[in-house]
Design a protein around this motif. Structure first.
Motif, PDB file in Angstrom:
ATOM      1  N   ALA A 144       0.803  -1.233   0.000  1.00 40.01           N
ATOM      2  CA  ALA A 144       0.000   0.000   0.000  1.00 40.01           C
ATOM      3  C   ALA A 144       0.829   1.272   0.000  1.00 40.01           C
ATOM      4  N   VAL A 145       0.298   2.281  -0.676  1.00 39.33           N
ATOM      5  CA  VAL A 145       0.742   3.660  -0.496  1.00 39.33           C
ATOM      6  C   VAL A 145      -0.085   4.209   0.664  1.00 39.33           C
ATOM      7  N   GLY A 190      -8.079   0.969   2.090  1.00 42.34           N
ATOM      8  CA  GLY A 190      -8.257   0.725   3.522  1.00 42.34           C
ATOM      9  C   GLY A 190      -8.158   2.049   4.259  1.00 42.34           C
ATOM     10  N   VAL A 191      -8.831   2.142   5.404  1.00 36.17           N
ATOM     11  CA  VAL A 191      -8.824   3.406   6.152  1.00 36.17           C
ATOM     12  C   VAL A 191      -8.588   3.127   7.637  1.00 36.17           C
ATOM     13  N   VAL A 227     -15.840  -0.326   2.493  1.00 36.91           N
ATOM     14  CA  VAL A 227     -14.368  -0.306   2.572  1.00 36.91           C
ATOM     15  C   VAL A 227     -13.936  -0.693   3.988  1.00 36.91           C
ATOM     16  N   PRO A 228     -12.897  -1.551   4.114  1.00 37.15           N
ATOM     17  CA  PRO A 228     -12.427  -1.908   5.454  1.00 37.15           C
ATOM     18  C   PRO A 228     -11.922  -0.680   6.215  1.00 37.15           C
ATOM     19  N   ALA A 229     -12.351  -0.554   7.451  1.00 36.25           N
ATOM     20  CA  ALA A 229     -11.934   0.601   8.258  1.00 36.25           C
ATOM     21  C   ALA A 229     -11.690   0.169   9.690  1.00 36.25           C
ATOM     22  N   ASP A 273      -4.166  -1.132  -2.276  1.00 39.16           N
ATOM     23  CA  ASP A 273      -3.433  -0.197  -3.132  1.00 39.16           C
ATOM     24  C   ASP A 273      -3.116   1.068  -2.347  1.00 39.16           C
ATOM     25  N   ILE A 274      -4.076   1.458  -1.532  1.00 38.00           N
ATOM     26  CA  ILE A 274      -3.899   2.719  -0.814  1.00 38.00           C
ATOM     27  C   ILE A 274      -4.572   2.640   0.562  1.00 38.00           C
ATOM     28  N   ILE A 275      -3.872   3.169   1.559  1.00 34.32           N
ATOM     29  CA  ILE A 275      -4.440   3.239   2.915  1.00 34.32           C
ATOM     30  C   ILE A 275      -4.412   4.702   3.349  1.00 34.32           C
ATOM     31  N   PHE A 276      -5.562   5.170   3.780  1.00 35.37           N
ATOM     32  CA  PHE A 276      -5.658   6.535   4.312  1.00 35.37           C
ATOM     33  C   PHE A 276      -5.669   6.460   5.837  1.00 35.37           C
ATOM     34  N   ILE A 277      -4.839   7.282   6.455  1.00 35.57           N
ATOM     35  CA  ILE A 277      -4.901   7.447   7.909  1.00 35.57           C
ATOM     36  C   ILE A 277      -5.539   8.803   8.155  1.00 35.57           C
TER      37      ILE A 277
END
Lengths: 236, 81
Positions: A46-47, A77-78, A97-99, A130-134
């Protein structure tokens, strides 16, 4: 030396005083954990983006709109940070979306240790992203001091907050890569100078990439999605 | 907001150093405080002064904050006996 026998014994304080050179960051423990996080992020493919702003600047709303645009094309993912409640994670889960919700119970920022635990929980819901947001705790000050291992740090400033905030709260703007000015559809109703908001942030950090967004209206979203896509392509 | 937790981390590190060097007392602690660290010197000093009273080894320690460039907070030097 004592007066009785003229011995050479010195006083305790002279003989036992030691000066230890340490030169170690008080953030060292956090930074070590952030490097461990980087390995977890890489294992997930993931980015990772660390989103910092005041409460109510539109982080969760931007995430909802992003998910709507990218659903089916990217695996997202979040990790949500708040002082209390699961509400933000519930909003993300409602989009399929998984959170993971981290509730700090009072702490004003997320640290690398909290993200490490959160990341293990997220990976229990999916191996590859692909991408995870914090989404950091809503606070324009403290989150800027804690590196989480992210690839990109973004700061959001909404129009109602005022265009003087970069100069007043420089830390988050100095340490970010991307700066999103949100709720631009409200510009007609607020005394917000886009020129000041851009100029003063760039004075603090000339490398800042700036986006103007009104997420629920779709304004600026294509530039935002392109930025995400470039980030993912750059990583692969 | 997080000055107290950083002061707590510092005291933890000082107790470890004291144990490592078999010291009974920390006398002076020098910390470099980056100008862009977002850490308020007075709050950090206050946190240290309050928390250091909680144990015998650090009770009379004097914290000296040296302003520096950058955004880090660095434990530079510790004097102990």
């Amino acid at each position: 030396m004592c007066d009785s026998c003229h011995c050479t014994e010195t006083t305790k304080s002279d003989s036992e005083k030691k000066i230890i050179e340490v030169h170690e960051s008080l953030f060292a423990a956090n930074n070590e954990k952030a490097l461990a996080n980087k390995k977890l992020f890489a294992a997930a493919g993931a980015v990772v983006i660390n989103m910092i702003s005041s409460p109510g600047a539109g982080k969760t709303t931007l995430l909802e709109q992003t998910i709507d645009h990218l659903a089916g094309t990217l695996s997202i993912g979040v990790i949500e940070g708040d002082i209390e409640t699961e509400r933000d994670a519930d909003r993300i889960r409602a989009k399929g979306v998984p959170a993971v919700q981290i509730t700090t119970g009072g702490a004003c920022h997320l640290d690398a240790g909290l993200i490490h635990t959160g990341m293990h929980k997220l990976m229990a819901q999916g191996n590859k992203f692909d991408i995870i947001f914090i989404e950091n705790v809503g606070n324009l000050v403290c989150p800027a001091s804690f590196y989480l291992g992210e690839d990109l740090r973004m700061v959001l400033l909404s129009v109602p907050e005022g265009s003087d905030k970069p100069a007043k709260y420089p830390g988050a703007f100095k340490t970010s890569d991307l700066y999103a000015i949100t709720k631009t559809d409200l510009l007609p109703y607020f005394d917000f100078s886009m020129e000041e908001a851009r100029k003063e942030a760039l004075q603090l950090n000339p490398e800042l990439q700036i986006l103007e967004l009104a997420a629920p209206k779709g304004t600026g979203l294509s530039a935002w999605i392109d930025t995400l896509q470039n980030l993912i392509n750059g990583k692969n | 907001m997080h000055e107290f937790s950083l002061a707590q981390n510092l005291l933890g590190q000082l107790l470890e150093l004291a144990a490592q060097h078999q010291a009974r007392k920390i006398i002076r602690v020098e910390v470099q405080l980056g100008e862009s660290s977002n850490i308020v010197a007075d709050s950090f000093q206050f946190g240290f002064d309050v928390l250091s009273k909680e144990n015998e080894i650090c009770r009379s320690a004097k914290l000296v904050l040296q302003p520096t460039a950058g955004n880090d907070l660095i434990l530079a030097q510790v004097e102990m006996e």
